[in-house]
Design a protein around this motif. Structure first.
Motif, PDB file in Angstrom:
ATOM      1  N   SER A  43     -10.356 -30.710 -26.289  1.00  0.00           N
ATOM      2  CA  SER A  43      -9.502 -29.546 -27.034  1.00  0.00           C
ATOM      3  C   SER A  43      -9.919 -29.074 -28.444  1.00  0.00           C
ATOM      4  N   ARG A  44     -11.230 -29.791 -29.001  1.00  0.00           N
ATOM      5  CA  ARG A  44     -11.347 -29.313 -30.268  1.00  0.00           C
ATOM      6  C   ARG A  44     -11.426 -28.046 -30.737  1.00  0.00           C
TER       7      ARG A  44
ATOM      8  N   VAL B   3       0.768 -30.569 -28.975  1.00  0.00           N
ATOM      9  CA  VAL B   3      -0.331 -31.254 -28.509  1.00  0.00           C
ATOM     10  C   VAL B   3       0.358 -32.405 -27.626  1.00  0.00           C
TER      11      VAL B   3
ATOM     12  N   ASN C 219     -10.014 -25.504 -29.252  1.00  0.00           N
ATOM     13  CA  ASN C 219      -8.606 -24.885 -29.124  1.00  0.00           C
ATOM     14  C   ASN C 219      -7.739 -25.549 -30.408  1.00  0.00           C
TER      15      ASN C 219
ATOM     16  N   LYS D 290     -14.143 -26.100 -19.275  1.00  0.00           N
ATOM     17  CA  LYS D 290     -14.365 -27.461 -20.035  1.00  0.00           C
ATOM     18  C   LYS D 290     -15.742 -28.091 -19.175  1.00  0.00           C
TER      19      LYS D 290
ATOM     20  N   LEU E 106      -8.904 -36.167 -23.827  1.00  0.00           N
ATOM     21  CA  LEU E 106      -8.052 -34.783 -24.213  1.00  0.00           C
ATOM     22  C   LEU E 106      -8.458 -34.207 -25.652  1.00  0.00           C
TER      23      LEU E 106
ATOM     24  N   PHE F 253      -1.638 -25.371 -25.429  1.00  0.00           N
ATOM     25  CA  PHE F 253      -2.116 -26.533 -25.213  1.00  0.00           C
ATOM     26  C   PHE F 253      -1.824 -26.889 -23.419  1.00  0.00           C
TER      27      PHE F 253
ATOM     28  N   VAL G 152      -4.560 -25.462 -21.425  1.00  0.00           N
ATOM     29  CA  VAL G 152      -5.603 -26.086 -21.669  1.00  0.00           C
ATOM     30  C   VAL G 152      -6.077 -27.459 -20.728  1.00  0.00           C
ATOM     31  N   PHE G 153      -4.894 -28.093 -20.890  1.00  0.00           N
ATOM     32  CA  PHE G 153      -4.761 -29.388 -20.306  1.00  0.00           C
ATOM     33  C   PHE G 153      -4.690 -29.328 -18.626  1.00  0.00           C
TER      34      PHE G 153
ATOM     35  N   GLY H 103     -13.173 -21.218 -29.676  1.00  0.00           N
ATOM     36  CA  GLY H 103     -11.849 -21.629 -29.095  1.00  0.00           C
ATOM     37  C   GLY H 103     -10.931 -20.329 -28.541  1.00  0.00           C
TER      38      GLY H 103
END
Length: 282
Positions: free
Chosen positions: A197-198, A97, A200, A282, A193, A163, A166-167, A276
């Motif tokens: 991202s919890r 991460v 995931n 998001k 962030l 990650f 996701v970002f 996830g």
């Protein structure tokens, strides 16, 4: 729209039940074997119903282990596997991460090259680089230690890639709003962030925990002291009988006990795990 036909529903349930039976049959045979005596599975026929030695077999493995193969009590091996799995899962998530955060949100020379150098390590799993990795661990004096069990397996290109993806879905407007509010990089990372991202992180934790728990070759290679045997490597050692036939009833009892922590983790985090994997917005 899928048509509502009773015959299709019946066929779907039949296929699902058949699949469950195929998957569950080996587990049932292992459980049945763990409740019988040492000679019941040497007669040419496989019992299909539990025997009378359930308490005896499981209590023996939990208390004493199997002296003939040099394995300690199952509780010790399960504790070693738990420490290894937790360290690998948490370590992979933390490193991945942070590295994904740096690649997506910081501008520095050769940023793309750094990401692809991380990504191509997927072509070099532990099994491919096992000899040089073992040499480095041995030179650092980390044989028969938790550091030796976990540190070589912590880096994860897969988690970094996930990650990063996701970002990249986080709107730029959210980053700009955080900057206008005076949030620094680490505050943005911690307060925005990570909460986003919890799910995931939870899904990756389940996958990586099972990955660490099921490690076989690496623990078998670097542990020679019974104090650091993991449960999977311990089962392998128990199956190698030196002076006689393997005691399969005790091996199967150990295998059934080894299934409990991963099952508990999957069931306990099932909702976050599924969310996830399927959540895209998001």
């Amino acid at each position: 729209m899928i048509e509502n036909r009773p015959f299709l529903h019946l066929m779907a349930h039949v296929i699902l039940i058949a699949g469950v039976c195929i998957v569950a049959l080996p587990v049932w045979v292992a459980f049945v074997a763990s409740t019988h005596g040492p000679t019941d599975f040497m007669r040419g026929t496989i019992p299909m119903w539990p025997g009378p030695h359930f308490v005896q077999n499981y209590s023996r493995m939990l208390d004493r282990g199997l002296a003939t193969s040099g394995t300690p009590a199952v509780g010790t091996m399960m504790l070693n596997s738990l420490i290894m799995a937790l360290c690998i899962a948490v370590g992979k998530i933390v490193i991945s991460v942070l590295s994904a955060f740096a690649i997506v949100y910081f501008r520095f020379p050769f940023r793309g090259l750094a990401f692809w150098c991380i990504f191509i390590t997927l072509m070099l799993p532990v099994e491919v680089r096992i000899v040089p990795t073992f040499q480095v661990v041995a030179d650092l004096g980390m044989l028969n230690s938790y550091a030796g069990l976990t540190i070589p397996l912590i880096a994860s290109a897969t988690a970094t890639f996930l990650f990063r993806q996701v970002f990249l879905t986080i709107p730029d407007e959210l980053t700009e709003a955080a900057r206008i509010d005076g949030a620094g990089p680490m505050k943005f990372f911690r307060d925005i962030l990570l909460p986003l991202s919890r799910t995931n992180i939870a899904a990756l934790f389940v996958i990586l925990f099972i990955y660490g728990w099921n490690q076989y070759l690496w623990p078998l290679l670097i542990t020679t002291s019974a104090d650091y045997y993991t449960i999977v490597a311990g089962i392998r050692r128990m199956a190698d009988a030196v002076d006689g036939l393997p005691q399969w009833h005790l091996v199967m009892a150990t295998a059934m006990l080894a299934m409990i922590p991963p099952v508990v983790v999957v069931i306990g985090m099932q909702r976050l795990f599924v969310k996830g994997l399927v959540e895209t917005e998001k």
